[in-house]
Scaffold this motif. Sequence first.
Motif, PDB file in Angstrom:
ATOM      1  N   LEU A  10       0.582  -3.685   6.222  1.00 38.59           N
ATOM      2  CA  LEU A  10       0.854  -4.362   4.956  1.00 38.59           C
ATOM      3  C   LEU A  10       0.214  -5.742   4.990  1.00 38.59           C
ATOM      4  CD1 LEU A  10       2.412  -4.500   2.225  1.00 38.59           C
ATOM      5  CD2 LEU A  10       4.320  -5.480   3.517  1.00 38.59           C
ATOM      6  N   ASP A  11      -0.653  -6.027   4.014  1.00 38.59           N
ATOM      7  CA  ASP A  11      -1.331  -7.320   4.005  1.00 38.59           C
ATOM      8  C   ASP A  11      -0.868  -8.176   2.830  1.00 38.59           C
ATOM      9  OD1 ASP A  11      -2.618  -6.254   1.787  1.00 38.59           O
ATOM     10  OD2 ASP A  11      -4.467  -5.813   2.859  1.00 38.59           O
ATOM     11  N   LYS A  17      -1.331  -6.754  -0.830  1.00 31.59           N
ATOM     12  CA  LYS A  17      -0.388  -5.723  -1.263  1.00 31.59           C
ATOM     13  C   LYS A  17       1.017  -6.287  -1.466  1.00 31.59           C
ATOM     14  CE  LYS A  17      -2.941  -2.027   1.057  1.00 31.59           C
ATOM     15  NZ  LYS A  17      -2.951  -1.074   2.203  1.00 31.59           N
ATOM     16  N   GLU A  31      -2.251  -7.391  -7.055  1.00 29.21           N
ATOM     17  CA  GLU A  31      -3.500  -6.640  -7.089  1.00 29.21           C
ATOM     18  C   GLU A  31      -4.052  -6.710  -8.496  1.00 29.21           C
ATOM     19  OE1 GLU A  31      -3.727  -2.936  -4.317  1.00 29.21           O
ATOM     20  OE2 GLU A  31      -1.710  -2.934  -5.146  1.00 29.21           O
ATOM     21  N   ARG A  91       2.967  -7.778  -7.241  1.00 32.07           N
ATOM     22  CA  ARG A  91       3.683  -7.091  -6.177  1.00 32.07           C
ATOM     23  C   ARG A  91       4.952  -7.909  -5.875  1.00 32.07           C
ATOM     24  NH1 ARG A  91       2.236  -2.104  -6.769  1.00 32.07           N
ATOM     25  NH2 ARG A  91       0.032  -1.664  -6.360  1.00 32.07           N
TER      26      ARG A  91
END
Length: 300
Positions: A71-72, A75, A79, A129
């Motif tokens: 998970l970066d 994300k 996005e 997100r």
Amino acid sequence: MFTTPDEVSGALAAAGYLPSREIATAVFLADRLEKPILVEGPAGVGKTELARAFAAATGRELVRLQCYEGLDEAKALYEWEYAKQLLYTQLLKDQLGERLAGARTLSEAADRLAAEGEVFFSRRFLLPRPILQAVTSARPALLLVDEIDKADPELEAFLLEVLADWAVTIPELGTFRAAHAPRAVLTSNAARELSDALRRRCLHLHIDFPSQERELAIVRARAPEAGEALARQAVAAIAKLRALDLKKAPSIAETLDWVRALALLGAERLDERLVADTLDLVLKHEVDVEKARPRIREIV
């Protein structure tokens, strides 16, 4: 804001979570100090449920970021909706052609196109997100960062920046600051060691499996269909199972599932045969089941 830990305890109970004194005190301090809580403990002891109850008790919108390896920041933050951008490009191609008409060089055409680039990198194409959702929420929010120990250290470092001032920057749109400082609950099953910087930033709370008395109260509240004798015996049996050297000790959720299943089977009390027939509901690894079977008489 809450005024006492006792008030927190009542609010959490009204939201379906029966806290210990330590848990109620930690939530009270986190709310009053506006600090995140790092909640550690074995899987299945109610860490995520505490965050849900905290949000419900304070009337906050719950925003959940489920962590996993890989998970970066992108994300977790935002996005761009590339498919939507492409669709708009196709629909507006005639207008784009008119804007580029008469351009004598490739550089001039690129400059004209760049001038229109903001159209395609605006909020209409932004897909928030969880972190951005919590920051930009119109109503007060609670950000649940679930199982942060599964995320990479880079995400942990980025999260530290967010928790410091609840502001995030999107290069194309600028900086977003929270209108209402969110509350935050971070959970960890200790899959990896967390940084000292994160621990310093948070209040710390360790939740272990509950005492039999507290677990019985949870069973009474969440599985009222079970008789008192059955509930007491089941909770006592679970405590004995947890004392074994198991690969995965039964969680509170598995206690509730077991008690409900026993009630559906019409059981009023535990016996050895009933435990043997339903042991798979409580123990989710065959090696644990095989370890417990020879000791069923002791468990009952």
